[in-house]
Design a protein around this motif. Structure first.
Motif, mmCIF file in Angstrom:
data_model
loop_
_atom_site.group_PDB
_atom_site.id
_atom_site.type_symbol
_atom_site.label_atom_id
_atom_site.label_comp_id
_atom_site.label_asym_id
_atom_site.label_seq_id
_atom_site.Cartn_x
_atom_site.Cartn_y
_atom_site.Cartn_z
ATOM 1 N N ILE A 1 -6.368 -2.255 4.393
ATOM 2 C CA ILE A 1 -5.734 -0.947 4.432
ATOM 3 C C ILE A 1 -5.788 -0.368 3.025
ATOM 4 N N ARG A 2 -6.426 0.791 2.900
ATOM 5 C CA ARG A 2 -6.563 1.461 1.609
ATOM 6 C C ARG A 2 -5.758 2.753 1.636
ATOM 7 N N GLY A 3 -5.140 3.057 0.510
ATOM 8 C CA GLY A 3 -4.429 4.313 0.370
ATOM 9 C C GLY A 3 -5.365 5.415 -0.084
ATOM 10 N N VAL A 4 -5.532 6.448 0.755
ATOM 11 C CA VAL A 4 -6.359 7.595 0.397
ATOM 12 C C VAL A 4 -5.525 8.673 -0.272
ATOM 13 N N LYS A 5 -4.288 8.833 0.196
ATOM 14 C CA LYS A 5 -3.360 9.812 -0.365
ATOM 15 C C LYS A 5 -1.957 9.234 -0.258
ATOM 16 N N ASN A 6 -1.160 9.389 -1.290
ATOM 17 C CA ASN A 6 0.200 8.855 -1.270
ATOM 18 C C ASN A 6 1.067 9.676 -2.215
ATOM 19 N N LEU B 1 -1.279 18.095 5.343
ATOM 20 C CA LEU B 1 0.094 18.250 5.810
ATOM 21 C C LEU B 1 0.908 16.975 5.658
ATOM 22 N N VAL B 2 0.311 15.817 5.925
ATOM 23 C CA VAL B 2 1.061 14.566 5.900
ATOM 24 C C VAL B 2 1.284 14.125 4.455
ATOM 25 N N ASP B 3 2.201 13.168 4.293
ATOM 26 C CA ASP B 3 2.543 12.676 2.954
ATOM 27 C C ASP B 3 1.649 11.533 2.508
ATOM 28 N N VAL B 4 1.240 10.695 3.443
ATOM 29 C CA VAL B 4 0.454 9.507 3.116
ATOM 30 C C VAL B 4 -0.708 9.424 4.099
ATOM 31 N N VAL B 5 -1.888 9.128 3.580
ATOM 32 C CA VAL B 5 -3.072 8.899 4.410
ATOM 33 C C VAL B 5 -3.592 7.497 4.096
ATOM 34 N N LEU B 6 -3.658 6.654 5.131
ATOM 35 C CA LEU B 6 -4.136 5.288 4.992
ATOM 36 C C LEU B 6 -5.389 5.106 5.827
ATOM 37 N N SER B 7 -6.311 4.325 5.308
ATOM 38 C CA SER B 7 -7.559 4.024 6.010
ATOM 39 C C SER B 7 -7.572 2.548 6.361
ATOM 40 N N VAL C 1 0.828 -1.202 0.000
ATOM 41 C CA VAL C 1 0.000 0.000 0.000
ATOM 42 C C VAL C 1 0.864 1.253 0.000
ATOM 43 N N LEU C 2 2.000 1.220 0.704
ATOM 44 C CA LEU C 2 2.868 2.386 0.776
ATOM 45 C C LEU C 2 3.644 2.627 -0.509
ATOM 46 N N GLY C 3 3.691 1.649 -1.396
ATOM 47 C CA GLY C 3 4.452 1.806 -2.629
ATOM 48 C C GLY C 3 5.874 1.295 -2.519
ATOM 49 N N GLY C 4 6.105 0.326 -1.635
ATOM 50 C CA GLY C 4 7.440 -0.251 -1.494
ATOM 51 C C GLY C 4 7.990 -0.153 -0.084
ATOM 52 N N GLY C 5 7.476 0.733 0.726
ATOM 53 C CA GLY C 5 7.968 0.880 2.090
ATOM 54 C C GLY C 5 7.879 2.325 2.541
ATOM 55 N N LEU C 6 8.583 2.614 3.627
ATOM 56 C CA LEU C 6 8.596 3.947 4.202
ATOM 57 C C LEU C 6 9.775 4.749 3.669
ATOM 58 N N VAL C 7 9.514 5.938 3.198
ATOM 59 C CA VAL C 7 10.548 6.847 2.708
ATOM 60 C C VAL C 7 11.077 7.659 3.888
ATOM 61 N N PRO C 8 12.391 7.818 4.032
ATOM 62 C CA PRO C 8 12.918 8.644 5.123
ATOM 63 C C PRO C 8 12.344 10.059 5.073
ATOM 64 N N GLY C 9 11.868 10.520 6.210
ATOM 65 C CA GLY C 9 11.245 11.832 6.296
ATOM 66 C C GLY C 9 9.774 11.861 5.979
ATOM 67 N N ALA C 10 9.192 10.740 5.576
ATOM 68 C CA ALA C 10 7.766 10.695 5.239
ATOM 69 C C ALA C 10 6.932 10.622 6.509
ATOM 70 N N VAL C 11 5.770 11.250 6.478
ATOM 71 C CA VAL C 11 4.826 11.233 7.592
ATOM 72 C C VAL C 11 3.553 10.554 7.100
ATOM 73 N N VAL C 12 3.181 9.459 7.761
ATOM 74 C CA VAL C 12 2.041 8.636 7.360
ATOM 75 C C VAL C 12 0.974 8.729 8.438
ATOM 76 N N LEU C 13 -0.252 8.967 8.033
ATOM 77 C CA LEU C 13 -1.395 9.019 8.935
ATOM 78 C C LEU C 13 -2.245 7.783 8.697
ATOM 79 N N LEU C 14 -2.387 6.946 9.736
ATOM 80 C CA LEU C 14 -3.198 5.728 9.665
ATOM 81 C C LEU C 14 -4.423 5.926 10.547
ATOM 82 N N ALA C 15 -5.602 5.912 9.940
ATOM 83 C CA ALA C 15 -6.847 6.167 10.659
ATOM 84 C C ALA C 15 -7.760 4.958 10.555
#
Length: 503
Positions: free
Chosen positions: A252-257, A234-240, A84-98
């Motif tokens: 887990i669905r990607g709302v914004k990435n 503000l965040v880089d990734v929003v997951l539902s 869902v993240l597109g391969g993993g976590l990018v350094p400095g990325a902020v992910v919101l999981l709701a």
């Protein structure tokens, strides 16, 4: 003559929406930007500021000279989350999981914290909802222990930033952003101002340090992320994080990435030992039977780019009340009402005095129109008390005129059905390339699809004492509609029902 005195005009108060931050010259009951009611509040005069040019942090460079390796994603250790993240976590990325309470957010992120922790990349898990002892008990249960995983129970923003300075983590997990507050601002934790301040401070810390951050967010009653809508910008990734608390499946669905596509879906199974990713979740949506039963039909739905085989069920019984019931579970009620009308009008199936119950298996929710044909066949199968073959899948959207329309990804759906052992399929015209060994029948309308139902309808028993029905009114001669010539090997063992017999 009296001297004229010069008066200074009082600054006009300004108003701001606490939901989206939109500024307004006067108070209104509904914000024109986000359409939220009762969120506009007075906060003082708008100061007129002019910003002069200042020093820059780094000179601007041609984009070709910017090093892109610093934004390379690092795996979280959970393949379904990486998908869902597109391969993993990018350094400095902020992910919101709701997600809703109890869906498994804390369990999943604690597992991610343990698997992502290493000597080179420490993980800091900050909990504001539980004590450190409670989190430790959960870590023992799901086996999420690591020497490089640090745990802190804090509710003050300054203390959280202090832990970041001390530990120097490569991954920060904050559970949750609504429980942390800044002492510099008034208001309770979770308020719009507090959420903005906490998120802004953690985003600045993440960008400055190259630290990936996972923020847990609450949701409102209607499923929206709680707090100001500015947080999602503000965040880089929003997951539902979705799922029925009474079912095992979690999505887990990607709302914004900003680092990948938003059409990927991660599937998880929640059990007593924690939560585990499902590379092949289709088995959760099917019922294992020795022989087929009436009122069930299989379809293939697309969750993002992933095809999933799901089962829809329909049950029809004689209604005991003047207004028959129409009950759904896992399906959209307006779409079910439309399909029932099409089946009765263009398929000739009488549904007026029947209670109809439709549902999905395994807690999956089907909202895309590709399941329309399967729902229609399940209803007709229950009405005629005729089971459909267990190796059949139905894919297609049903229109109000009774036509069966094409849907996206038919080839991927057929390939997934063939991989799971299904050998027959009812699809709209022109399905494209068909997997070898799979027999496909193209149906142009709902009438052709219903004529593919095998067997004969069981004669309905009339109640005792009922008067014989009047003879049918003779119809004018009309040209019979063309009957689709199905391949003999596909219809082997089937007795196609004529459309008049379904009336």
């Amino acid at each position: 003559m009296a001297a004229r005195t010069k008066t200074t005009a009082k600054p006009r108060p300004a108003y701001r929406c606490t939901e989206c931050g939109n500024q307004l010259p006067k108070w209104v009951g509904r914000c024109p930007e986000c359409n939220a009611w009762g969120t506009v509040e007075e906060y003082g005069a708008v100061p007129v500021r002019t910003t002069a040019a200042g020093p820059v942090s780094a000179p601007a460079r041609p984009i070709a000279q910017v090093d892109g390796q610093v934004a390379t994603a690092r795996s979280t250790g959970v393949p379904e989350l990486d998908r869902v993240l597109g391969g993993g976590l990018v350094p400095g990325a902020v992910v919101l999981l709701a997600g809703e309470p109890g869906v498994g957010k804390s369990t999943l992120l604690l597992d991610v914290a343990a698997k992502a922790a290493s000597a080179q990349h420490r993980t800091l898990y900050v909990t504001g909802e539980e004590s450190a002892g409670q989190v430790r008990l959960r870590a023992d249960r799901i086996n999420a222990l690591s020497d490089h995983l640090y745990l802190a129970a804090e509710s003050d923003l300054g203390a959280v930033l202090g832990h970041i300075e001390t530990v120097g983590p490569g991954l920060l997990i904050l559970d949750s952003v609504q429980t942390i507050a800044s002492a510099e601002l008034d208001g309770a934790p979770g308020g719009p101002a507090q959420v903005r301040e906490v998120a802004g401070a953690l985003i600045r810390a993440s960008k400055d340090r190259g630290m990936a951050t996972l923020l847990v967010g609450h949701v409102t009653k209607d499923g929206q992320i709680a707090g100001p809508r500015l947080l999602e910008h503000l965040v880089d990734v929003v997951l539902s994080f979705e799922g029925d608390r009474h079912a095992r499946l979690r999505l887990i669905r990607g709302v914004k990435n900003r680092y990948g596509a938003t059409d990927e879906v991660g599937c998880f199974e929640l059990h007593d030992e924690g939560i585990a990713g499902l590379a092949d979740p289709s088995g959760l949506f099917l019922t294992r039977r020795d022989k087929p039963v009436p009122g069930t039909c299989l379809t293939v739905t697309l969750e993002g780019k992933r095809p999933l085989v799901a089962e829809v069920q329909a049950l029809m019984v004689d209604s005991q009340i003047p207004s028959p019931r129409r009950t759904t579970s896992g399906l959209e009620s307006p779409r079910i009402a439309m399909i029932l009308a099409v089946v009765e009008r263009h398929g000739g199936v009488k549904l007026g005095k029947q209670d109809i119950y439709t549902a999905t298996v395994g807690g999956v929710k089907l909202s895309e129109p590709s399941a329309d044909l399967a729902i229609a066949l399940a209803v007709a199968s229950s009405s005629s008390d005729t089971p459909l073959p267990s190796n059949l899948v139905a894919i297609g959207e049903v229109g109000l005129a009774g036509e069966v329309r094409r849907v996206t990804g038919v080839q991927r759906r057929l390939a997934e059905a063939h991989r799971l052992g299904f050998t027959h399929a009812l699809v709209p015209p022109d399905p494209g390339k068909v997997p070898p060994g799979m027999k496909v029948v193209e149906v142009a309308d709902i009438g052709e699809a219903l004529r593919a139902i095998p067997g004969r309808r069981r004669a309905a028993a009339k109640p005792r004492g009922e008067a014989p029905s009047a003879p049918p009114t003779p119809r004018r001669a009309a040209a019979a509609p063309p009957v689709t010539a199905y391949p003999e090997e596909l219809m082997e063992g089937w007795e196609p029902v004529d459309s008049d017999e379904l009336r």
